[in-house]
Write an enzyme that holds these catalytic residues in place. Structure first.
Site, PDB file in Angstrom:
ATOM      1  N   ASP A   1       1.932  14.887   0.154  1.00  0.00           N
ATOM      2  CA  ASP A   1       0.932  15.847   0.300  1.00  0.00           C
ATOM      3  C   ASP A   1       0.159  15.421   1.428  1.00  0.00           C
ATOM      4  OD1 ASP A   1      -1.507  14.426  -1.102  1.00  0.00           O
ATOM      5  OD2 ASP A   1       0.393  13.830  -1.806  1.00  0.00           O
TER       6      ASP A   1
ATOM      7  N   THR B   1      -7.061  -2.258  -0.586  1.00  0.00           N
ATOM      8  CA  THR B   1      -7.759  -2.666  -1.814  1.00  0.00           C
ATOM      9  C   THR B   1      -8.425  -3.612  -1.854  1.00  0.00           C
ATOM     10  OG1 THR B   1      -6.152  -1.220  -2.792  1.00  0.00           O
ATOM     11  CG2 THR B   1      -7.506  -2.283  -4.229  1.00  0.00           C
TER      12      THR B   1
ATOM     13  N   THR C   1       2.867  14.011  -5.195  1.00  0.00           N
ATOM     14  CA  THR C   1       2.281  15.110  -4.237  1.00  0.00           C
ATOM     15  C   THR C   1       0.640  14.991  -4.595  1.00  0.00           C
ATOM     16  OG1 THR C   1       2.564  16.423  -6.179  1.00  0.00           O
ATOM     17  CG2 THR C   1       4.290  16.866  -4.606  1.00  0.00           C
TER      18      THR C   1
ATOM     19  N   HIS D   1      -4.004  -3.093  -6.381  1.00  0.00           N
ATOM     20  CA  HIS D   1      -3.457  -1.624  -6.690  1.00  0.00           C
ATOM     21  C   HIS D   1      -4.460  -0.930  -7.063  1.00  0.00           C
ATOM     22  CE1 HIS D   1       0.655  -2.935  -6.429  1.00  0.00           C
ATOM     23  NE2 HIS D   1       0.434  -4.022  -7.053  1.00  0.00           N
ATOM     24  N   THR D   2      -4.759   0.337  -6.770  1.00  0.00           N
ATOM     25  CA  THR D   2      -5.626   1.543  -7.083  1.00  0.00           C
ATOM     26  C   THR D   2      -4.880   2.203  -8.276  1.00  0.00           C
ATOM     27  OG1 THR D   2      -6.759   1.143  -5.283  1.00  0.00           O
ATOM     28  CG2 THR D   2      -7.182   3.122  -6.717  1.00  0.00           C
TER      29      THR D   2
ATOM     30  N   ASP E   1       0.845  -1.238   0.141  1.00  0.00           N
ATOM     31  CA  ASP E   1       0.112  -0.124   0.072  1.00  0.00           C
ATOM     32  C   ASP E   1       0.832   1.342  -0.259  1.00  0.00           C
ATOM     33  OD1 ASP E   1      -2.306  -1.680   0.206  1.00  0.00           O
ATOM     34  OD2 ASP E   1      -2.119  -1.904   2.480  1.00  0.00           O
TER      35      ASP E   1
END
Length: 337
Positions: free
Chosen positions: A286, A252, A325, A43-44, A13
């Site tokens: 971020d 996920t 980011t 996985h996304t 992840d």
């Protein structure tokens, strides 16, 4: 010609899907080959604002010019594979897919065993996808291979041949690792690990590439590491701390809430040494500092963000070349030469 392996630096992840998708677009490999355990890792991938959760198809599928391969070392669930190929029809995945004819096949009995085994499901925190029991059968030489399953016969091929021929032709090749180095059966926090090794050397073996063919190993780390399931987590923070920082995530595959911790430089250094990492990718900067959201130039990062990157490089000893980011591919800082 460059052969690059992407490996997770924590417990999975880490945002490998975003980094892999970026590299597949930027470096334009002719073939994207998936190593790893099997469909236990999700996985996304976000494309044009639409999210796709995948477990079998290589994450680099948005690059419609590349062949997509699943290596002989990867367990394959035909049901999951066929569903994903159908879901990704607009990306022409079916026409580009190559499943190694020697891959191991997960059947219903493996999934049932995985879910009903109290040690695996409750104490270890297995995903219940049948990978562990399938690997047991593989070790006993009783597991079916891809060539034994009619439903996927049109996708079968020799992935090792495909990858090596691409390299010999001077093409770029990208090998996708799954999960994370700290979940390795050999080097992770045993027994709270997955059912095989999850490091760069094994991913190369999974797709049939010799170690001297590997040029770059990118270790991916999330600014706030997360873990699903049981097992040690040295820098874990409380749920309240995670929520106060706005770090709330779910797996996920399992849908379980992820445990969250602070960045662990000592573990990161060990992981980079174990994998022979040549570069580091940092994701979710971020999340560490919201002022970094969407920034695409290193010099425009906040001082807090720059300090984080500098500390990683100094304490781990490997250059940070990619910084994410935000979720979109364009929200990436690339300082590779």
């Amino acid at each position: 010609m460059t052969c690059t392996i992407v490996v997770g630096g924590q417990w999975g992840d880490e945002g490998k899907g975003k980094i892999i998708s970026y590299l597949c677009k930027k470096d334009n490999p002719s073939i994207i080959a998936r190593g790893g355990v099997g469909p236990n890792a999700g996985h996304t991938v976000e494309v044009d604002g639409e999210k796709y959760g995948i477990r079998m198809v290589p994450t680099g599928f948005p690059n419609v010019n590349a062949k997509l391969a699943v290596g002989a070392g990867v367990l394959t669930d035909p049901e999951v594979l066929l569903k994903e190929i159908k879901m990704l029809e607009k990306f022409n995945v079916g026409e580009r897919m190559i499943i190694d004819y020697r891959c191991g096949i997960i059947e219903d009995v493996h999934k049932e065993t995985d879910k009903s085994n109290e040690h695996l499901s409750k104490e270890i925190g297995s995903t219940g996808t049948g990978c562990g029991p399938a690997n047991v059968d593989r070790a006993m030489r009783t597991l079916k291979q891809g060539k034994d399953v009619e439903s996927i016969s049109k996708y079968l091929g020799d992935v090792s041949e495909e990858v090596n021929e691409a390299l010999e032709s001077g093409d770029n090749v990208l090998i996708e690792g799954t999960q994370g180095s700290l979940l390795s059966l050999f080097y992770g926090s045993y027994p709270y690990v997955t059912s095989k090794d999850t490091n760069a050397a094994s991913f190369a073996a999974d797709v049939g590439v010799g170690p001297t063919k590997i040029d770059e190993v990118v270790a991916v780390f999330k600014s706030y590491p997360t873990r699903v399931g049981e097992g040690p987590f040295p820098t874990e923070m409380t749920v309240e701390e995670a929520e106060s920082l706005g770090v709330v995530e779910y797996g996920t595959v399992t849908g379980r809430r992820r445990r969250v911790g602070y960045f662990d430089h000592d573990l990161a250094k060990k992981v980079c040494r174990l994998n022979g990492a040549t570069q580091i990718a940092i994701t979710c900067l971020d999340k560490y500092d919201t002022d970094c959201y969407g920034i695409i130039e290193y010099d425009k990062l906040s001082e807090k963000g720059k300090a984080f990157i500098k500390e990683v490089e100094e304490k781990v000893g490997v250059k940070v070349t990619l910084i994410s980011t935000g979720p979109e591919l364009g929200q990436t800082i690339d300082v590779r030469k």
